[in-house]
Design an enzyme around this catalytic site. Structure first.
Site, PDB file in Angstrom:
ATOM      1  N   HIS A 192       0.829  -1.212   0.000  1.00 30.32           N
ATOM      2  CA  HIS A 192       0.000   0.000   0.000  1.00 30.32           C
ATOM      3  C   HIS A 192       0.865   1.264   0.000  1.00 30.32           C
ATOM      4  O   HIS A 192       2.031   1.249   0.422  1.00 30.32           O
ATOM      5  CB  HIS A 192      -0.909   0.000   1.228  1.00 30.32           C
ATOM      6  CG  HIS A 192      -0.133   0.031   2.519  1.00 30.32           C
ATOM      7  ND1 HIS A 192       0.363   1.197   3.058  1.00 30.32           N
ATOM      8  CD2 HIS A 192       0.272  -0.955   3.338  1.00 30.32           C
ATOM      9  CE1 HIS A 192       1.030   0.928   4.157  1.00 30.32           C
ATOM     10  NE2 HIS A 192       1.000  -0.382   4.355  1.00 30.32           N
ATOM     11  N   ARG A 248      -5.972   0.748   4.063  1.00 30.91           N
ATOM     12  CA  ARG A 248      -4.862   1.318   3.282  1.00 30.91           C
ATOM     13  C   ARG A 248      -4.519   0.457   2.060  1.00 30.91           C
ATOM     14  O   ARG A 248      -4.157   0.975   1.003  1.00 30.91           O
ATOM     15  CB  ARG A 248      -3.632   1.557   4.161  1.00 30.91           C
ATOM     16  CG  ARG A 248      -3.065   0.339   4.870  1.00 30.91           C
ATOM     17  CD  ARG A 248      -2.073   0.805   5.934  1.00 30.91           C
ATOM     18  NE  ARG A 248      -1.418  -0.261   6.689  1.00 30.91           N
ATOM     19  CZ  ARG A 248      -1.925  -0.838   7.767  1.00 30.91           C
ATOM     20  NH1 ARG A 248      -3.136  -0.496   8.208  1.00 30.91           N
ATOM     21  NH2 ARG A 248      -1.244  -1.758   8.418  1.00 30.91           N
ATOM     22  N   GLU A 275      -1.280  -6.859   7.556  1.00 36.09           N
ATOM     23  CA  GLU A 275       0.069  -6.646   8.094  1.00 36.09           C
ATOM     24  C   GLU A 275       0.250  -7.536   9.322  1.00 36.09           C
ATOM     25  O   GLU A 275      -0.741  -7.982   9.929  1.00 36.09           O
ATOM     26  CB  GLU A 275       0.233  -5.169   8.457  1.00 36.09           C
ATOM     27  CG  GLU A 275       1.583  -4.755   9.017  1.00 36.09           C
ATOM     28  CD  GLU A 275       2.774  -5.089   8.114  1.00 36.09           C
ATOM     29  OE1 GLU A 275       3.048  -6.302   7.958  1.00 36.09           O
ATOM     30  OE2 GLU A 275       3.426  -4.175   7.601  1.00 36.09           O
ATOM     31  N   HIS A 323       0.732  -5.609   2.449  1.00 38.59           N
ATOM     32  CA  HIS A 323       1.553  -4.861   3.418  1.00 38.59           C
ATOM     33  C   HIS A 323       3.014  -5.306   3.407  1.00 38.59           C
ATOM     34  O   HIS A 323       3.340  -6.398   2.925  1.00 38.59           O
ATOM     35  CB  HIS A 323       0.968  -5.078   4.805  1.00 38.59           C
ATOM     36  CG  HIS A 323      -0.475  -4.686   4.862  1.00 38.59           C
ATOM     37  ND1 HIS A 323      -0.888  -3.448   5.265  1.00 38.59           N
ATOM     38  CD2 HIS A 323      -1.591  -5.372   4.487  1.00 38.59           C
ATOM     39  CE1 HIS A 323      -2.210  -3.370   5.157  1.00 38.59           C
ATOM     40  NE2 HIS A 323      -2.667  -4.525   4.687  1.00 38.59           N
TER      41      HIS A 323
END
Ligand SMILES: O=C(O)[C@@H](CO)OP(=O)(O)O
Length: 345
Positions: free
Chosen positions: A100, A149, A203, A273
């Protein structure tokens, strides 16, 4: 014809089956979980350094030309195989990985992990820029993490795609969600790209570091300790996930849900991520747990792989839609771009 930074993957992926850790992680996921990333190395978005026994780092990055065509052999043309839009069996597909764009907590240098923070203004620009870089590469299905994100990045990037298909988020969380989000036109479906959200691509969960400033944490606990929490393979931050734990769920998801799509010839984009993608790259490039330690990804830089006959071939990061080298990677990509050029002339 820009030079691509391209590193040599050595070694084999070790097997990691710490069921206890995995279960522990799932519990975290059920309770909460969301995550973020920080800016690393610029350029092509990826670098790797090796660390020797005495702890000194050796740079093992090698360069190769993007324009050095075809490790990958030519394949069926898009018109014959319907590549880029197809359900048909194929022995080749494109895989785009993208970390991202910068988030508001990357900007503030805070540990983010599974906290669900949106992109910063810079991150929005990065996502749009990334979209331009992949705007002539076919995308049939998009996987994102469950975090905003990564979703923003995928959606913003797709606004730049020349094919003009509409990314549509699939809602399978309940029978009602599925039924209420149905599309009743086959033509409209053909002009859509399914977007699948999966927490497994989140993440790594950063435990008690989430929300702390990275510099202040290093000042308090020492640089070495914080580096160990951030970059060691199997040491988790306090009450968080190690990279190894993150890899267990991210790679399992990749193998179970994403590889079958590639096998059937679908071109896939994954927006995720820093650490979930490091785990996946470790798997794709057969990095050892030692090698992955120094793998760093930049925000908002797409990386292209070609999946062919069960193998993943790293092709670097496309610089832009007009970069000849990228489309010389495979005949199929070249033809797809040609088709777009013809359509929009
Ligand atoms: O804060 C985080 O969630 C991650 C990614 O930004 O940080 P790190 O670089 O330490 O893995």
């Amino acid at each position: 014809m820009a030079a691509e930074v391209y590193y040599q993957a050595v070694g084999t992926l070790q097997s990691h089956s710490h069921l206890n850790n995995f279960n522990r992680h799932q519990k975290h996921q059920n309770n909460t979980v969301r995550l973020v990333a920080r800016d690393f190395i610029s350029g092509n978005g990826l670098s790797r350094r090796s660390t020797n026994r005495s702890g000194r780092r050796n740079c093992t990055v090698i360069r190769s030309l993007a324009s050095q065509t075809s490790v990958v052999d030519p394949v069926l043309s898009p018109s014959r195989s319907n590549a880029g839009d197809s359900n048909k069996k194929s022995n080749e597909a494109a895989l785009i990985l993208i970390r991202h764009g910068e988030s508001l907590w990357n900007e503030k240098n805070l540990f983010t992990g599974c906290v669900d923070v949106p992109l910063s203004k810079k991150g929005i620009d990065e996502a749009i820029e990334a979209g331009k870089r992949i705007s002539s590469i076919p995308v049939d299905v998009i996987f994102t993490s469950a975090l905003i994100r990564a979703q923003m990045t995928a959606m913003l990037a797709m606004t730049q795609h020349r094919r003009g298909k509409v990314p549509i988020v699939l809602h399978n969380e309940s029978e009602r969600a599925r039924s209420w989000s149905q599309v009743f036109s086959e033509d409209t479906k053909k002009q859509s790209i399914p977007v699948i959200q999966a927490w497994q691509l989140n993440e790594r969960m950063y435990g008690e570091l989430q929300g702390l400033n990275k510099q202040e944490t290093a000042d308090r606990y020492g640089k070495e300790q914080v580096h160990e929490w951030r970059r060691s393979y199997d040491i988790p931050p306090p009450n968080g996930e190690s990279l190894e734990m993150c890899a267990q769920r991210a790679v399992a998801y990749f193998r179970d849900q994403i590889e079958p799509q590639l096998l059937s010839g679908k071109n896939v984009m994954i927006s995720a991520h820093g650490n979930s993608l490091r785990s996946i790259i470790m798997y794709l490039d057969k990095l050892t747990s030692q090698e992955v330690i120094s793998l760093e990804l930049s925000t908002g830089i797409p990386m292209l792989y070609i999946f062919k006959e069960g193998r993943f071939i790293r092709r670097g990061s496309p610089i832009g839609p007009s970069e000849a080298g990228v489309y010389a990677y495979t005949r199929r990509l070249a033809l797809y771009k040609q088709k777009l050029d013809d359509m929009f002339q």
